[in-house]
Motif scaffolding. Sequence first.
Motif, PDB file in Angstrom:
ATOM      1  N   GLU A   2      37.120   1.938  27.795  1.00 47.50           N
ATOM      2  CA  GLU A   2      36.391   1.338  28.913  1.00 47.50           C
ATOM      3  C   GLU A   2      35.701   0.033  28.530  1.00 47.50           C
ATOM      4  O   GLU A   2      35.510  -0.839  29.381  1.00 47.50           O
ATOM      5  N   GLU A   3      35.324  -0.127  27.274  1.00 49.99           N
ATOM      6  CA  GLU A   3      34.448  -1.233  26.901  1.00 49.99           C
ATOM      7  C   GLU A   3      35.149  -2.423  26.257  1.00 49.99           C
ATOM      8  O   GLU A   3      34.625  -3.548  26.301  1.00 49.99           O
ATOM      9  N   LEU A   4      36.328  -2.221  25.661  1.00 51.70           N
ATOM     10  CA  LEU A   4      36.922  -3.283  24.852  1.00 51.70           C
ATOM     11  C   LEU A   4      37.255  -4.527  25.667  1.00 51.70           C
ATOM     12  O   LEU A   4      36.867  -5.648  25.302  1.00 51.70           O
ATOM     13  N   VAL A   5      37.972  -4.360  26.765  1.00 55.15           N
ATOM     14  CA  VAL A   5      38.364  -5.527  27.572  1.00 55.15           C
ATOM     15  C   VAL A   5      37.144  -6.244  28.157  1.00 55.15           C
ATOM     16  O   VAL A   5      37.051  -7.475  28.059  1.00 55.15           O
ATOM     17  N   PRO A   6      36.167  -5.529  28.764  1.00 52.58           N
ATOM     18  CA  PRO A   6      34.967  -6.223  29.240  1.00 52.58           C
ATOM     19  C   PRO A   6      34.238  -6.968  28.124  1.00 52.58           C
ATOM     20  O   PRO A   6      33.707  -8.066  28.343  1.00 52.58           O
ATOM     21  N   ALA A   7      34.218  -6.392  26.913  1.00 51.40           N
ATOM     22  CA  ALA A   7      33.557  -7.060  25.794  1.00 51.40           C
ATOM     23  C   ALA A   7      34.273  -8.353  25.432  1.00 51.40           C
ATOM     24  O   ALA A   7      33.635  -9.392  25.207  1.00 51.40           O
ATOM     25  N   LEU A  38      20.738  -4.840  14.041  1.00 52.89           N
ATOM     26  CA  LEU A  38      19.887  -6.033  14.063  1.00 52.89           C
ATOM     27  C   LEU A  38      20.333  -7.048  13.024  1.00 52.89           C
ATOM     28  O   LEU A  38      20.285  -8.258  13.263  1.00 52.89           O
ATOM     29  N   GLY A  39      20.782  -6.558  11.867  1.00 52.83           N
ATOM     30  CA  GLY A  39      21.270  -7.471  10.842  1.00 52.83           C
ATOM     31  C   GLY A  39      22.498  -8.230  11.298  1.00 52.83           C
ATOM     32  O   GLY A  39      22.619  -9.435  11.073  1.00 52.83           O
ATOM     33  N   ALA A  40      23.412  -7.518  11.967  1.00 55.37           N
ATOM     34  CA  ALA A  40      24.619  -8.175  12.481  1.00 55.37           C
ATOM     35  C   ALA A  40      24.266  -9.158  13.592  1.00 55.37           C
ATOM     36  O   ALA A  40      24.821 -10.262  13.657  1.00 55.37           O
ATOM     37  N   ILE A  41      23.316  -8.770  14.465  1.00 57.49           N
ATOM     38  CA  ILE A  41      22.898  -9.668  15.544  1.00 57.49           C
ATOM     39  C   ILE A  41      22.271 -10.932  14.965  1.00 57.49           C
ATOM     40  O   ILE A  41      22.544 -12.050  15.420  1.00 57.49           O
ATOM     41  N   SER A  42      21.423 -10.769  13.949  1.00 51.29           N
ATOM     42  CA  SER A  42      20.793 -11.936  13.329  1.00 51.29           C
ATOM     43  C   SER A  42      21.824 -12.829  12.663  1.00 51.29           C
ATOM     44  O   SER A  42      21.607 -14.027  12.489  1.00 51.29           O
ATOM     45  N   GLY A  43      22.970 -12.240  12.297  1.00 58.48           N
ATOM     46  CA  GLY A  43      24.051 -13.019  11.703  1.00 58.48           C
ATOM     47  C   GLY A  43      24.949 -13.685  12.722  1.00 58.48           C
ATOM     48  O   GLY A  43      25.927 -14.326  12.354  1.00 58.48           O
ATOM     49  N   GLY A  44      24.641 -13.515  14.007  1.00 60.57           N
ATOM     50  CA  GLY A  44      25.409 -14.204  15.035  1.00 60.57           C
ATOM     51  C   GLY A  44      26.400 -13.346  15.787  1.00 60.57           C
ATOM     52  O   GLY A  44      27.092 -13.835  16.676  1.00 60.57           O
ATOM     53  N   ILE A  45      26.514 -12.049  15.444  1.00 64.39           N
ATOM     54  CA  ILE A  45      27.441 -11.163  16.139  1.00 64.39           C
ATOM     55  C   ILE A  45      26.863 -10.827  17.510  1.00 64.39           C
ATOM     56  O   ILE A  45      25.703 -10.441  17.620  1.00 64.39           O
ATOM     57  N   ARG A  46      27.696 -10.949  18.547  1.00 62.84           N
ATOM     58  CA  ARG A  46      27.213 -10.737  19.907  1.00 62.84           C
ATOM     59  C   ARG A  46      28.029  -9.696  20.674  1.00 62.84           C
ATOM     60  O   ARG A  46      27.820  -9.521  21.869  1.00 62.84           O
ATOM     61  N   GLY A  47      28.948  -9.013  20.011  1.00 64.70           N
ATOM     62  CA  GLY A  47      29.756  -8.020  20.705  1.00 64.70           C
ATOM     63  C   GLY A  47      29.822  -6.711  19.944  1.00 64.70           C
ATOM     64  O   GLY A  47      30.244  -6.689  18.784  1.00 64.70           O
ATOM     65  N   PHE A  48      29.394  -5.607  20.573  1.00 65.74           N
ATOM     66  CA  PHE A  48      29.453  -4.279  19.956  1.00 65.74           C
ATOM     67  C   PHE A  48      30.050  -3.297  20.953  1.00 65.74           C
ATOM     68  O   PHE A  48      29.518  -3.130  22.063  1.00 65.74           O
ATOM     69  N   VAL A  49      31.147  -2.652  20.571  1.00 64.29           N
ATOM     70  CA  VAL A  49      31.835  -1.675  21.407  1.00 64.29           C
ATOM     71  C   VAL A  49      31.791  -0.327  20.698  1.00 64.29           C
ATOM     72  O   VAL A  49      32.073  -0.244  19.496  1.00 64.29           O
TER      73      VAL A  49
END
Length: 219
Positions: free
Chosen positions: A109-114, A91-102
């Motif tokens: 499987e997740e890196l390229v879609p992210a 939540l702290g990272a999201i509040s800081g503007g981060i929008r991608g978590f793999v």
Amino acid sequence: MIRVQLCTQQPLAVAGLRNILLGDAGIQIIEQPGDIADVILRGRPSCADVAIVQSEPKVLKYLRSASAGHAVAATYPIVVVTGPLFEHAVLGAISGGIRGFVSDRAVDEELVPAVRCLAEGRAFLSPRITNGLLDWLAGQLPADPTRFSRANKVLTEREREVLIELGLGHSNAQIAERFVISQTTVRSHVYHILTKLGLPNRTQAVLFGYQYQLITRVA
């Protein structure tokens, strides 16, 4: 072409991430190494579209700085490759503007879609992180037994199944494949779920499902 900057100083990590990204013809890795400090302090390189960083103590220190993270993430999408995190760290990272978590357990499987999601201005949150985060958020919400009872009565069995799939972070295409139905039918089920529960969007439907235990956590 999506231009990606790898912001990690770990040679093995760089090699592994490069191999995954180079498997997609639409992604180019720019030859401008850096780390999270470079991203925060210097901002977005003119030749890059997305940054990839690995979760480690130094990275988390910077991501917890909401003002610093927001200033960069507003113009430079950042994907964080991470292991299990405490909910407050996410939540702290999201509040800081981060929008991608793999998840580092599903990076293949997740890196390229992210990367593609963030390059298009959308968010990407690994289902392995989503489940725990939503469980935690649901625990912060007051429960209303009458709403739970009503949900059980108004949702069909298939609608409850679709709600579970939404809670697992699956797309309409994945849900359609899971139940061997069309994506149009999936959209219809989602519409009916929202209408019957009086919810504005699918994110709220997922939170509702977790809050009232219509969705159970899947590891």
